[in-house]
Design an enzyme around this catalytic site. Structure first.
Site, short mmCIF file in Angstrom:
data_model
loop_
_atom_site.label_atom_id
_atom_site.label_comp_id
_atom_site.label_asym_id
_atom_site.label_seq_id
_atom_site.Cartn_x
_atom_site.Cartn_y
_atom_site.Cartn_z
N SER A 62 0.75 -1.14 0.00
CA SER A 62 -0.15 0.15 0.05
C SER A 62 1.07 1.16 0.13
O SER A 62 2.00 1.11 0.02
CB SER A 62 -0.95 0.01 1.24
OG SER A 62 -0.15 0.44 2.18
N ASP A 109 -1.33 -1.55 -4.14
CA ASP A 109 -2.82 -1.56 -3.60
C ASP A 109 -3.52 -0.17 -3.96
O ASP A 109 -2.68 0.82 -4.49
CB ASP A 109 -2.68 -1.89 -2.18
CG ASP A 109 -3.98 -2.48 -1.49
OD1 ASP A 109 -4.84 -2.66 -2.48
OD2 ASP A 109 -4.13 -2.49 -0.36
N HIS A 110 -4.67 0.15 -3.23
CA HIS A 110 -5.14 1.60 -3.71
C HIS A 110 -4.32 2.59 -3.87
O HIS A 110 -3.40 3.13 -2.86
CB HIS A 110 -6.05 1.82 -2.31
CG HIS A 110 -7.08 0.88 -2.17
ND1 HIS A 110 -8.42 1.00 -2.75
CD2 HIS A 110 -7.20 -0.31 -1.18
CE1 HIS A 110 -9.03 0.04 -2.26
NE2 HIS A 110 -8.38 -0.87 -1.57
N GLU A 182 -8.79 2.39 5.93
CA GLU A 182 -7.87 1.63 5.65
C GLU A 182 -6.55 2.64 5.28
O GLU A 182 -6.74 3.35 4.15
CB GLU A 182 -7.69 0.53 4.34
CG GLU A 182 -6.75 -0.31 4.46
CD GLU A 182 -6.75 -1.48 3.28
OE1 GLU A 182 -6.73 -2.56 3.92
OE2 GLU A 182 -6.92 -1.05 2.08
N HIS A 226 -13.65 -2.17 4.47
CA HIS A 226 -12.10 -2.51 5.01
C HIS A 226 -12.37 -2.68 6.64
O HIS A 226 -13.06 -1.97 7.23
CB HIS A 226 -11.19 -1.46 4.72
CG HIS A 226 -10.69 -1.45 3.29
ND1 HIS A 226 -10.52 -0.27 2.50
CD2 HIS A 226 -10.34 -2.21 2.58
CE1 HIS A 226 -10.28 -0.52 1.21
NE2 HIS A 226 -10.10 -1.88 1.30
N GLY A 227 -11.49 -3.63 7.18
CA GLY A 227 -11.41 -3.83 8.48
C GLY A 227 -12.43 -4.94 8.71
O GLY A 227 -12.96 -5.54 8.02
N HIS A 265 -12.17 -6.94 -2.24
CA HIS A 265 -11.61 -5.87 -1.27
C HIS A 265 -12.32 -6.23 0.03
O HIS A 265 -13.67 -6.21 0.33
CB HIS A 265 -11.72 -4.60 -1.53
CG HIS A 265 -10.42 -4.16 -2.49
ND1 HIS A 265 -9.13 -3.61 -2.21
CD2 HIS A 265 -10.45 -4.60 -3.66
CE1 HIS A 265 -8.62 -3.53 -3.24
NE2 HIS A 265 -8.89 -4.15 -4.16
N GLY A 267 -12.02 -8.12 2.60
CA GLY A 267 -12.54 -9.59 2.90
C GLY A 267 -12.46 -9.93 4.26
O GLY A 267 -12.98 -10.90 4.64
N ASN A 287 -8.16 -9.79 -1.32
CA ASN A 287 -7.32 -9.04 -0.36
C ASN A 287 -7.33 -9.61 1.01
O ASN A 287 -8.36 -9.45 1.44
CB ASN A 287 -7.43 -7.61 -0.48
CG ASN A 287 -6.94 -7.00 -1.83
OD1 ASN A 287 -6.51 -7.74 -2.49
ND2 ASN A 287 -7.23 -5.66 -2.04
ZN LIG Z 1 -9.13 -2.53 -0.43
#
Ligand SMILES: [Zn+2]
Length: 359
Positions: A62, A109-110, A182, A226-227, A265, A267, A287
């Site tokens: 990331s 990543d992003h 995230e 996310h998280g 994403h 997950g 991910n």
């Molecule tokens: Zn993501």
């Protein structure tokens, strides 16, 4: 089934080889875990897990991970640390991955609009590497303009993909927002509707990018966050991915049942059933970040708590006041305990995504 190593080599794959691997995953109905890497220790543990369970693997960095890899003591005002750390990781992984004997996709990543200088810096490094080696440094990168309008999102992806396609590189893009927080990107207040994509929206992306190269994937939101959240607090709807595939197939009159390569994403913490449905509907990459972070911490924590009386002074423990503790506090010992926990957690992801024994 012939294994993945019959279509791609071991070590870091080029973008062209990544396409062959994702096709293999789609045909054989499995997805490849993509783990966020913050150090060579984490990278090695993830490679070890994939080797032991005989799975292809994706290592991704990331923007914040790249800066961390370069060192938190560095300034990053022009994304220079994120670029340098991402390049350094690529060289580390390129150097050791062939020894693990597994195919590895190296990915970033992003990348939101404000982080594009990071993306440009990585592409500069890819092109320099390509000139010498005929392959880009990274197999693949992700652009995430999902917070912008669809028009701006797609046109930015097209512009970058034209540059990347010259190196045969893979592009992952995001449409629809992944909720939660995230790496400093906060979408905790995003509306429920913006977390869900429509087939027409996803097809627009497919149409624009497939005109350039077949080597791309779409992280189409289906309620992802996310998280990790309490079960029930996140409403994932992986069945809509099947509708995206159907719509794209009909529009293109495609013989391919699943013409889209999709990415999952957010997950971490999702149920096995949600994962299975997503893979069934053409998800080829999922991910895994939060759950691996937690595993790494757990390994260190359990070790330190169990050895507490050996870790309060350099010399002196329950076995005697003059007994040395060096063998207990050597970082190769306690960091290794975190790595072992990562190995187990990544293996679990491989089993969930059915990528076990696919070499
Ligand atoms: Zn993501």
């Amino acid at each position: 089934m012939s294994g993945a190593l019959s279509v791609v080599p071991a070590g870091v794959l080029s973008g062209v080889e990544a396409l062959k691997l994702f096709e293999h995953a789609r045909e054989n109905k499995y997805a490849i875990p993509a783990v966020n890497i913050t150090s060579s220790s984490v990278a090695n543990a993830v490679l070890e897990a994939a080797r032991d369970i005989k799975s292809p693997i994706i290592l991704q960095v990331s923007n914040g991970g790249g800066a961390f890899l370069a060192g938190k003591g560095l300034a990053n005002d022009k994304q220079q640390a994120s670029v340098a750390g991402s390049v350094a990781l690529a060289h580390h992984v390129r150097s050791v991955a062939p020894l693990y004997g597994i195919p590895v996709i190296l990915h970033s990543d992003h990348c939101a609009k404000k982080l594009l200088p990071w993306f440009d810096g990585m592409l500069d490094a890819d092109e320099a590497y390509y000139k010498i080696n005929g392959v880009p440094l990274y197999s693949s990168h992700m652009l995430d303009l999902s917070e912008e309008t669809d028009e701006e999102n797609i046109s930015t992806c097209v512009k970058y993909f034209q540059r990347m396609a010259k190196m045969g590189q893979w592009l992952e893009m995001e449409i629809g927002i992944t909720g939660g927080e995230e790496d400093g990107v906060n979408n905790e207040s995003a509306s429920a509707e913006s977390l869900m994509t429509k087939p027409e929206q996803v097809y627009k992306v497919h149409k624009a990018l497939s005109a350039i190269s077949p080597s791309f994937s779409i992280a189409a939101a289906f309620g992802n966050v996310h998280g990790v959240y309490k079960p029930g607090n996140v409403k994932l709807t992986p069945t809509i991915l099947g509708e995206h595939q159907k719509y794209a197939r009909e529009q293109d009159n495609s013989k391919n049942e699943k013409p889209l390569f999709l990415v999952f994403h957010g997950g971490s913490g999702s149920s096995k059933e949600e994962i299975t449905t997503a893979v069934k509907n053409g998800v080829v990459k999922m991910n895994v970040d939060t759950d691996v972070q937690w595993a790494y911490l757990s390994g260190h924590r359990d070790y330190i708590l169990s050895k507490k009386d050996y870790l309060m002074t350099q010399v002196g423990n329950p076995e005697g006041a003059d007994k040395p503790n060096k063998k207990v506090f050597d970082p190769r010992v306690w960091v290794r305990e975190g790595e072992k926990a990562i190995v187990e957690r990544v293996k679990e992801s491989c089993r969930d995504l059915l990528s076990e024994n696919k070499l």
